[in-house]
Design a protein around this motif. Structure first.
Motif, PDB file in Angstrom:
ATOM      1  N   ARG A 133       0.848  -1.193   0.000  1.00 43.08           N
ATOM      2  CA  ARG A 133       0.000   0.000   0.000  1.00 43.08           C
ATOM      3  C   ARG A 133       0.884   1.245   0.000  1.00 43.08           C
ATOM      4  O   ARG A 133       1.911   1.291   0.695  1.00 43.08           O
ATOM      5  CB  ARG A 133      -0.890   0.041   1.243  1.00 43.08           C
ATOM      6  N   PHE A 134       0.455   2.239  -0.773  1.00 44.41           N
ATOM      7  CA  PHE A 134       1.193   3.489  -0.914  1.00 44.41           C
ATOM      8  C   PHE A 134       0.255   4.671  -0.697  1.00 44.41           C
ATOM      9  O   PHE A 134      -0.944   4.572  -0.988  1.00 44.41           O
ATOM     10  CB  PHE A 134       1.818   3.583  -2.321  1.00 44.41           C
ATOM     11  N   GLU A 135       0.796   5.759  -0.194  1.00 38.68           N
ATOM     12  CA  GLU A 135       0.052   7.009  -0.031  1.00 38.68           C
ATOM     13  C   GLU A 135       0.932   8.154  -0.481  1.00 38.68           C
ATOM     14  O   GLU A 135       2.156   8.028  -0.517  1.00 38.68           O
ATOM     15  CB  GLU A 135      -0.320   7.244   1.441  1.00 38.68           C
ATOM     16  N   ARG A 136       0.280   9.265  -0.760  1.00 37.35           N
ATOM     17  CA  ARG A 136       1.038  10.478  -1.069  1.00 37.35           C
ATOM     18  C   ARG A 136       1.151  11.310   0.204  1.00 37.35           C
ATOM     19  O   ARG A 136       0.173  11.549   0.886  1.00 37.35           O
ATOM     20  CB  ARG A 136       0.331  11.291  -2.120  1.00 37.35           C
ATOM     21  N   VAL A 137       2.355  11.750   0.493  1.00 37.53           N
ATOM     22  CA  VAL A 137       2.627  12.640   1.619  1.00 37.53           C
ATOM     23  C   VAL A 137       3.351  13.854   1.046  1.00 37.53           C
ATOM     24  O   VAL A 137       4.418  13.708   0.448  1.00 37.53           O
ATOM     25  CB  VAL A 137       3.481  11.945   2.707  1.00 37.53           C
ATOM     26  N   ASP A 138       2.757  15.012   1.195  1.00 36.39           N
ATOM     27  CA  ASP A 138       3.327  16.251   0.647  1.00 36.39           C
ATOM     28  C   ASP A 138       3.687  16.100  -0.834  1.00 36.39           C
ATOM     29  O   ASP A 138       4.741  16.544  -1.280  1.00 36.39           O
ATOM     30  CB  ASP A 138       4.552  16.699   1.451  1.00 36.39           C
ATOM     31  N   GLY A 139       2.823  15.419  -1.577  1.00 35.43           N
ATOM     32  CA  GLY A 139       3.005  15.262  -3.022  1.00 35.43           C
ATOM     33  C   GLY A 139       3.890  14.114  -3.452  1.00 35.43           C
ATOM     34  O   GLY A 139       3.977  13.810  -4.633  1.00 35.43           O
ATOM     35  N   ALA A 140       4.565  13.456  -2.517  1.00 32.49           N
ATOM     36  CA  ALA A 140       5.475  12.357  -2.861  1.00 32.49           C
ATOM     37  C   ALA A 140       4.859  11.012  -2.464  1.00 32.49           C
ATOM     38  O   ALA A 140       4.287  10.880  -1.376  1.00 32.49           O
ATOM     39  CB  ALA A 140       6.810  12.537  -2.147  1.00 32.49           C
ATOM     40  N   TRP A 141       4.992  10.023  -3.347  1.00 31.35           N
ATOM     41  CA  TRP A 141       4.538   8.676  -3.020  1.00 31.35           C
ATOM     42  C   TRP A 141       5.447   8.071  -1.968  1.00 31.35           C
ATOM     43  O   TRP A 141       6.665   8.208  -2.044  1.00 31.35           O
ATOM     44  CB  TRP A 141       4.535   7.796  -4.268  1.00 31.35           C
ATOM     45  N   VAL A 142       4.847   7.394  -0.974  1.00 39.70           N
ATOM     46  CA  VAL A 142       5.603   6.686   0.058  1.00 39.70           C
ATOM     47  C   VAL A 142       4.965   5.314   0.290  1.00 39.70           C
ATOM     48  O   VAL A 142       3.764   5.132   0.093  1.00 39.70           O
ATOM     49  CB  VAL A 142       5.695   7.475   1.387  1.00 39.70           C
ATOM     50  N   TYR A 143       5.786   4.386   0.711  1.00 41.21           N
ATOM     51  CA  TYR A 143       5.343   3.030   1.051  1.00 41.21           C
ATOM     52  C   TYR A 143       4.725   3.059   2.438  1.00 41.21           C
ATOM     53  O   TYR A 143       5.321   3.613   3.371  1.00 41.21           O
ATOM     54  CB  TYR A 143       6.557   2.096   1.023  1.00 41.21           C
ATOM     55  N   VAL A 144       3.536   2.488   2.586  1.00 45.25           N
ATOM     56  CA  VAL A 144       2.876   2.425   3.894  1.00 45.25           C
ATOM     57  C   VAL A 144       3.140   1.082   4.552  1.00 45.25           C
ATOM     58  O   VAL A 144       3.728   1.004   5.632  1.00 45.25           O
ATOM     59  CB  VAL A 144       1.350   2.668   3.772  1.00 45.25           C
ATOM     60  N   ASP A 145       2.690   0.012   3.911  1.00 44.81           N
ATOM     61  CA  ASP A 145       2.897  -1.338   4.435  1.00 44.81           C
ATOM     62  C   ASP A 145       2.534  -2.355   3.362  1.00 44.81           C
ATOM     63  O   ASP A 145       2.092  -1.971   2.278  1.00 44.81           O
ATOM     64  CB  ASP A 145       2.101  -1.584   5.730  1.00 44.81           C
ATOM     65  N   GLY A 146       2.720  -3.611   3.696  1.00 40.67           N
ATOM     66  CA  GLY A 146       2.418  -4.658   2.730  1.00 40.67           C
ATOM     67  C   GLY A 146       1.827  -5.875   3.394  1.00 40.67           C
ATOM     68  O   GLY A 146       2.038  -6.110   4.585  1.00 40.67           O
ATOM     69  N   SER A 147       1.057  -6.628   2.618  1.00 41.93           N
ATOM     70  CA  SER A 147       0.482  -7.884   3.070  1.00 41.93           C
ATOM     71  C   SER A 147       1.078  -9.004   2.243  1.00 41.93           C
ATOM     72  O   SER A 147       1.056  -8.952   1.006  1.00 41.93           O
ATOM     73  CB  SER A 147      -1.041  -7.889   2.855  1.00 41.93           C
ATOM     74  N   PHE A 148       1.607 -10.007   2.923  1.00 38.67           N
ATOM     75  CA  PHE A 148       2.168 -11.150   2.214  1.00 38.67           C
ATOM     76  C   PHE A 148       1.026 -12.005   1.677  1.00 38.67           C
ATOM     77  O   PHE A 148       0.017 -12.216   2.340  1.00 38.67           O
ATOM     78  CB  PHE A 148       3.061 -11.985   3.135  1.00 38.67           C
ATOM     79  N   LEU A 149       1.191 -12.505   0.466  1.00 38.35           N
ATOM     80  CA  LEU A 149       0.200 -13.352  -0.183  1.00 38.35           C
ATOM     81  C   LEU A 149       0.789 -14.740  -0.392  1.00 38.35           C
ATOM     82  O   LEU A 149       1.989 -14.924  -0.371  1.00 38.35           O
ATOM     83  CB  LEU A 149      -0.203 -12.728  -1.523  1.00 38.35           C
ATOM     84  N   ASP A 150      -0.093 -15.711  -0.620  1.00 40.11           N
ATOM     85  CA  ASP A 150       0.293 -17.127  -0.832  1.00 40.11           C
ATOM     86  C   ASP A 150       0.734 -17.724   0.460  1.00 40.11           C
ATOM     87  O   ASP A 150       1.752 -17.890   0.925  1.00 40.11           O
ATOM     88  CB  ASP A 150       1.353 -17.311  -1.913  1.00 40.11           C
TER      89      ASP A 150
END
Length: 124
Positions: free
Chosen positions: A107-124
């Motif tokens: 998951r990604f969000e924009r902070v002050d106009g810049a994309w940043v990584y929020v977190d991730g969910s492992f699949l499989d």
């Protein structure tokens, strides 16, 4: 000097692809571009870039990268939102390393106009 394609899997040279994000010359324009640049940063062991592009809410205080980890390939499976017209986005990918694969929805969000990584969910 031979120009090789970027570690993120796109055909351009590293310097014109993820390298410009790593150096700070440009910001990743989409969530997918940021995810690809973060994969390249893991491959190049660029912990500063990884921390700089991690959401302040979820960023660890430090990042110790395993020098024995050998990333061998990236496959983007799905991208949802994450363009210039969005404030959030997800990227589902499979990253290969010597001995296995990592399948994740990040998951990604924009902070002050810049994309940043929020977190991730492992699949499989």
């Amino acid at each position: 000097m031979t120009t090789r394609s970027c570690p993120c899997g796109l055909p351009g040279a590293y310097e014109k692809c993820c390298g410009r994000y790593h150096s700070g010359a440009a910001l990743a324009p989409t969530a997918e571009a940021l995810m690809r640049s973060r994969y390249s940063a893991f491959l190049k062991r660029d912990a500063d870039y990884l921390l700089r592009t991690w959401h302040p809410r979820t960023r660890p205080a430090r990042l110790d990268l395993d020098p024995g980890m050998r990333w061998t390939g990236l496959e983007v499976l799905q991208t949802t939102e994450g363009s210039a017209f969005h404030s959030t986005g997800t990227v589902t990918f499979r990253a290969s390393y010597r001995g296995g694969t990592l399948h994740e929805r990040s998951r990604f969000e924009r902070v002050d106009g810049a994309w940043v990584y929020v977190d991730g969910s492992f699949l499989d």
